[in-house]
Design an enzyme around this catalytic site. Structure first.
Site, PDB file in Angstrom:
ATOM      1  NE  ARG A 167     -16.915 -27.478  45.873  1.00  0.00           N
ATOM      2  CZ  ARG A 167     -16.676 -26.740  46.940  1.00  0.00           C
ATOM      3  NH1 ARG A 167     -17.304 -25.587  47.097  1.00  0.00           N
ATOM      4  NH2 ARG A 167     -15.836 -27.154  47.849  1.00  0.00           N
ATOM      5  CE  LYS A 210      -4.859 -19.522  62.953  1.00  0.00           C
ATOM      6  NZ  LYS A 210      -6.308 -19.424  63.157  1.00  0.00           N
ATOM      7  N   GLY A 229      -9.215 -27.433  50.673  1.00  0.00           N
ATOM      8  CA  GLY A 229      -9.631 -26.469  49.650  1.00  0.00           C
ATOM      9  C   GLY A 229      -8.456 -25.720  49.055  1.00  0.00           C
ATOM     10  N   GLY A 260     -13.216 -29.706  54.594  1.00  0.00           N
ATOM     11  CA  GLY A 260     -13.550 -29.922  56.004  1.00  0.00           C
ATOM     12  C   GLY A 260     -14.061 -31.330  56.256  1.00  0.00           C
TER      13      GLY A 260
HETATM   14  P1  ADP Z   1      -6.144 -26.375  53.110  1.00  0.00           P
HETATM   15  O1  ADP Z   1      -7.307 -25.473  52.750  1.00  0.00           O
HETATM   16  O2  ADP Z   1      -5.565 -27.047  51.914  1.00  0.00           O
HETATM   17  O3  ADP Z   1      -6.499 -27.314  54.231  1.00  0.00           O
HETATM   18  P2  ADP Z   1      -5.037 -24.416  54.907  1.00  0.00           P
HETATM   19  O4  ADP Z   1      -6.329 -23.681  54.876  1.00  0.00           O
HETATM   20  O5  ADP Z   1      -4.666 -25.114  56.149  1.00  0.00           O
HETATM   21  O6  ADP Z   1      -4.966 -25.429  53.670  1.00  0.00           O
HETATM   22  O7  ADP Z   1      -3.829 -23.393  54.633  1.00  0.00           O
HETATM   23  C1  ADP Z   1      -3.742 -22.674  53.448  1.00  0.00           C
HETATM   24  C2  ADP Z   1      -3.050 -21.360  53.681  1.00  0.00           C
HETATM   25  O8  ADP Z   1      -1.837 -21.509  54.384  1.00  0.00           O
HETATM   26  C3  ADP Z   1      -2.697 -20.699  52.367  1.00  0.00           C
HETATM   27  O9  ADP Z   1      -3.520 -19.583  52.171  1.00  0.00           O
HETATM   28  C4  ADP Z   1      -1.221 -20.322  52.524  1.00  0.00           C
HETATM   29  O10 ADP Z   1      -0.930 -19.009  52.070  1.00  0.00           O
HETATM   30  C5  ADP Z   1      -1.008 -20.413  54.026  1.00  0.00           C
HETATM   31  N1  ADP Z   1       0.403 -20.653  54.350  1.00  0.00           N
HETATM   32  C6  ADP Z   1       1.202 -21.630  53.929  1.00  0.00           C
HETATM   33  N2  ADP Z   1       2.458 -21.488  54.390  1.00  0.00           N
HETATM   34  C7  ADP Z   1       2.455 -20.365  55.139  1.00  0.00           C
HETATM   35  C8  ADP Z   1       3.452 -19.668  55.889  1.00  0.00           C
HETATM   36  N3  ADP Z   1       4.719 -20.103  55.935  1.00  0.00           N
HETATM   37  N4  ADP Z   1       3.101 -18.538  56.533  1.00  0.00           N
HETATM   38  C9  ADP Z   1       1.821 -18.107  56.480  1.00  0.00           C
HETATM   39  N5  ADP Z   1       0.832 -18.716  55.795  1.00  0.00           N
HETATM   40  C10 ADP Z   1       1.145 -19.834  55.130  1.00  0.00           C
HETATM   41 MG    MG Z   2      -8.124 -23.734  53.768  1.00  0.00          MG
END
Ligand code: ADP
Ligand code: MG
Length: 406
Positions: free
Chosen positions: A41, A209, A362, A386
């Site tokens: 960054r 989620k 992220g 976000g």
């Molecule tokens: P981003 O930050 O890219 O938006 P998220 O914060 O929504 O992504 O999700 C990232 C997390 O989701 C990671 O830490 C990963 O370990 C978790 N994850 C991915 N697949 C699974 C799964 N099948 N069960 C539990 N956690 C998961």
């Molecule tokens: Mg995340």
């Protein structure tokens, strides 16, 4: 969205207050000091600061680091960041100094000392509780103090534009303002995802989620041709189709929502998953059919047939937005799904492919780096997790709305 651009401002000799995103990860160094562990960054912020300094601006930078509890916290001082910024921008050529407070005597003195072509950095903006206050008058009083330090304001912190904070929102109401190149390029890409995107348009969603991504799915589903779902959220979709998902992540309160999404006929789900007996790298694990997950197992990644299916579904796509890892990529046994899908997406825009590919989030950006995939192969990796999701949800982002207003 037509944002005034920093490059159009007449900055020579003027004091220019710049909001940067310098919120970098740090670790403890020798003797209680802190060191920057990923300077991405800071690097990204250099071009604007160098350009302003080269055009004779007296540059005053404000940024936050971590989440101080509204009071100075030596562990979250921007001092190590100022040091790294100076190294990156050029130790010999540029003068870069940090203040010991935000709008106090030292900051005022720093601003006086910062001449044309020099860069001064205020201390962590969140050391002042008014920065993030919900009270308009409190934030306004702080913004008055910040605005008094400068003649012009530039926002180059895309990752903060969804926040109604003094340094993002209120100060822009008080000074002639413009968007920096990071904000401008981020908005330009997000516009291409929301306004007449080139088709076919595919979105790949994963992460933990469904509830985190609900609003994005609702906003994007009508616009896309295909929605590929992996990660932890795919299990709520599989359960919505009536399958047993064992001890995988499941959000029971989202089943009806997922059913409605499935009715659009645009959702593609995994056909196999890597099912483990615990949430651990050394757990026993096998690839099983997505429709036959043993009741004592949890799905921690999509399987190889799903990667193939997703890659085929992506073939020919002209626009792709990918957010959320396909599995628990932080553990090597569950990283293949994310790696495979990342490769399939990157192939669409690199090596002669002309698609627009955008990575948001992220953890997704971290996954690209951790899995050693060349970031250049994607059209764009969004810096503001976000903020980009809120933009895609169709929300009005305070930090952008205020720049757009004259
Ligand atoms: P981003 O930050 O890219 O938006 P998220 O914060 O929504 O992504 O999700 C990232 C997390 O989701 C990671 O830490 C990963 O370990 C978790 N994850 C991915 N697949 C699974 C799964 N099948 N069960 C539990 N956690 C998961
Ligand atoms: Mg995340």
């Amino acid at each position: 969205m037509s944002l005034p651009q920093a490059s159009d401002l007449d900055v020579a000799g003027k004091r220019v207050l710049v909001r940067c995103d310098l919120n970098v990860p740090m670790e403890d160094g020798p003797g209680g000091s802190k060191t920057v562990t990923d300077d991405g960054r800071i690097r990204a912020s250099v071009p604007l600061l160098r350009d302003l300094a080269d055009r004779g601006a007296r540059v005053i930078v404000m940024a936050h680091l971590g989440r101080p509890k509204g009071a100075p916290d030596p562990a979250l001082s921007l001092r190590p960041v100022v040091h790294r910024l100076h190294e990156l921008i050029g130790l010999e050529r540029y003068s870069v100094h940090g203040a010991e407070d935000v709008t106090g005597p030292d900051a005022k003195e720093l601003v006086e000392r910062t001449g044309p072509g020099d860069i001064g950095v205020l201390e962590n903006i969140r050391f002042d509780p008014r920065e993030t206050s919900k009270d308009d008058a409190e934030r306004g009083a702080f913004a008055d103090e910040l605005a008094a330090l400068a003649d012009l304001y530039v926002d180059d912190a895309f990752g903060a534009v969804h926040r109604k904070h003094a340094s993002v929102y209120d100060v822009a109401q008080r000074l002639p303002h413009a968007a920096g190149p990071l904000v401008a390029s981020e908005v330009a890409v997000l516009e291409r995802l929301t306004e007449s995107p080139a088709r076919p348009y595919a979105v790949v969603l994963g992460g933990s989620k469904v509830s985190d991504k609900l609003k994005v799915i609702e906003a994007l589903l009508p616009k896309v041709d295909t929605l590929l779902v992996g990660g932890g959220m795919c299990f709520t979709f599989l359960a919505a189709q009536g399958y047993d998902v064992g001890s995988s992540l499941l959000e029971a309160d989202q089943l009806d929502t997922c059913r409605a999404f499935l009715e659009t006929g645009k959702v593609v789900l995994p056909v196999d998953v890597v099912a483990a007996d615990r949430f651990a790298a050394d757990a026993a694990h096998d690839v099983v059919d997505a429709t036959a997950i043993p009741s004592d197992r949890m799905g921690l990644d999509i399987g190889p047939r799903s990667v193939e299916l997703f890659a085929r579904a992506l073939e020919g796509a002209q626009t792709v937005f990918w957010n959320g890892p396909m599995g628990v990529f932080e553990m090597e046994p569950y990283a293949a799904g994310t790696r495979g899908v990342a490769e399939a997406v990157a192939a669409l825009s690199s090596g002669g492919g002309g698609a627009l590919t955008v990575v948001g989030g992220g953890d997704s950006a971290a996954a690209v780096r951790a899995l050693g995939i060349d970031e250049e192969r994607f059209t764009h990796i969004s810096t503001g997790g976000g903020a980009s999701l809120e933009y895609l949800e169709g929300k009005v982002l305070p930090g952008l709305a205020v720049l757009e207003a004259g």
